[in-house]
Motif scaffolding. Structure first.
Motif: not given
Ligand code: PMV
Length: 347
Positions: A186-188, A235-239
């Motif tokens: 999922f990571v950019h 949740i915020k940091i995953l986003d």
């Protein structure tokens, strides 16, 4: 002649950006945590095993950096008892365990994550060699992560490379309190070649063990708030990781670092793990960021050392910043030039 063999694994240390602090049940986290596995800081563990039918073991000898290391021996003893309950085949074995760290013992870098994950990886291999059950690689890693967790919570994240999530998280399929999962897919790209300069402010032993620290959270009036904050930050940091948003990532990472140390300072009894040099470095980093606009950020573990996190695109400017401004605060000018790593490797 009984079965015997040898297996060896190298596992990385990891740095959490959303912290695991406070547990429930059997070594389960109160909130999800997210970490980056490192590349240069790792533990190599070799286990030689042989059958030893007359024991309700396993029995073991443990050597760390070529020597007996009593404080860790009792933790390994407990861990092996737990492991043998999970994996019966280990019961009738004698294990010669030797571990070495790539980073000096006195560097103030926690080695329990890399140590327990490397032991867990070896034990899972030994268990399948002895029992003859060949597990597929994915399942075997899940098992190793779950086992490593029982030695040291954060160790369950060191079973994977890159970015790793531990703890049931809404919206993330497969996330679990009992084991970690890799989240690199999922990571950019912005976060896939990420660096961690570990600035050694002091290499002394921790004033308080993390097991005692976790225990103090039990009676803390802040426990509930920590749970909510940690959960929402995860949740915020995953986003932010997904969107490649360095500003959001920085704000949450630094909030988590201070949140962790705030928990230490409001424990009963309280404890302070930052040194004066820690605060001086944090202020320097803030000033540098204000002046240059470079999206670097800091985090802290359960100790005084500062982890300066930055993307590869800023490497030249950050190295010059460290060498001109920060190195003077480091004990004997020591720092570790680390980055995101690929995870465990057989050796
Ligand atoms: O794994 P433990 O029990 O040593 O706890 C580690 C806790 C922190 O390092 C402070 C935070 C983390 O998530 O790694």
């Amino acid at each position: 002649m009984g079965k015997s063999g040898v297996t060896a694994w190298s596992c990385p240390a990891n740095i959490a950006v959303v912290k695991y602090w406070g547990k429930k049940g059997v070594q389960l986290p109160v909130n999800p945590s997210i970490s980056m596995s490192l590349s240069k800081c790792y533990t190599e563990t070799t286990i030689e095993y042989r059958e030893n039918k007359n024991t309700d073991g396993p029995t073991f000898i443990f050597q760390f950096d070529g020597m007996k290391y009593a404080p860790f021996e009792s933790r390994i003893n407990e861990f092996l008892k737990v492991a043998a309950r999970e994996m019966n085949a280990l019961k009738n074995l004698h294990l010669d365990i030797t571990s070495v760290n790539s980073f000096p013992h006195s560097s103030g870098i926690a080695s329990s994550a890399s140590s327990f994950s490397s032991i867990a990886m070896c034990l899972c291999i030994i268990n399948s060699e002895i029992s003859g059950n060949v597990e597929d690689a994915k399942y075997s890693l899940q098992r190793a992560s779950s086992l490593a967790r029982l030695g040291s919570g954060s160790a369950c994240r060191s079973v994977y490379g890159g970015w790793v999530l531990w703890g049931k998280t809404s919206g993330i399929t497969g996330s679990s309190d009992t084991r970690a999962i890799p989240v690199n897919e999922f990571v950019h790209n912005n976060f896939l070649d990420y660096y961690d300069a570990i600035l050694i402010i002091s290499s002394g032993e921790k004033k308080i063990s993390s097991s005692r620290g976790h225990m103090l959270m039990e009676t803390s009036p802040w426990k509930r708030i920590r749970e909510t904050t940690g959960r929402s930050n995860a949740i915020k940091i995953l986003d932010a990781l997904k969107r490649g948003n360095m500003t959001d990532f920085r704000v949450i990472t630094e909030h988590e670092a201070f949140n962790l140390h705030a928990m230490f300072m409001v424990s009963d009894p309280h404890f302070i793990l930052m040194d004066p040099g820690t605060l001086q470095v944090l202020k320097k980093i803030e000033e540098f960021r204000d002046e240059t606009g470079i999206e670097c950020c800091f985090t802290l573990d359960a100790g005084p050392n500062v982890h300066l996190l930055y993307p590869s695109s800023e490497r030249t400017r950050i190295l010059s910043f460290i060498n001109t401004e920060l190195i003077h605060y480091c004990e004997n000018k020591r720092w570790i030039d680390d980055k995101i790593g690929n995870g465990p490797e057989p050796i």
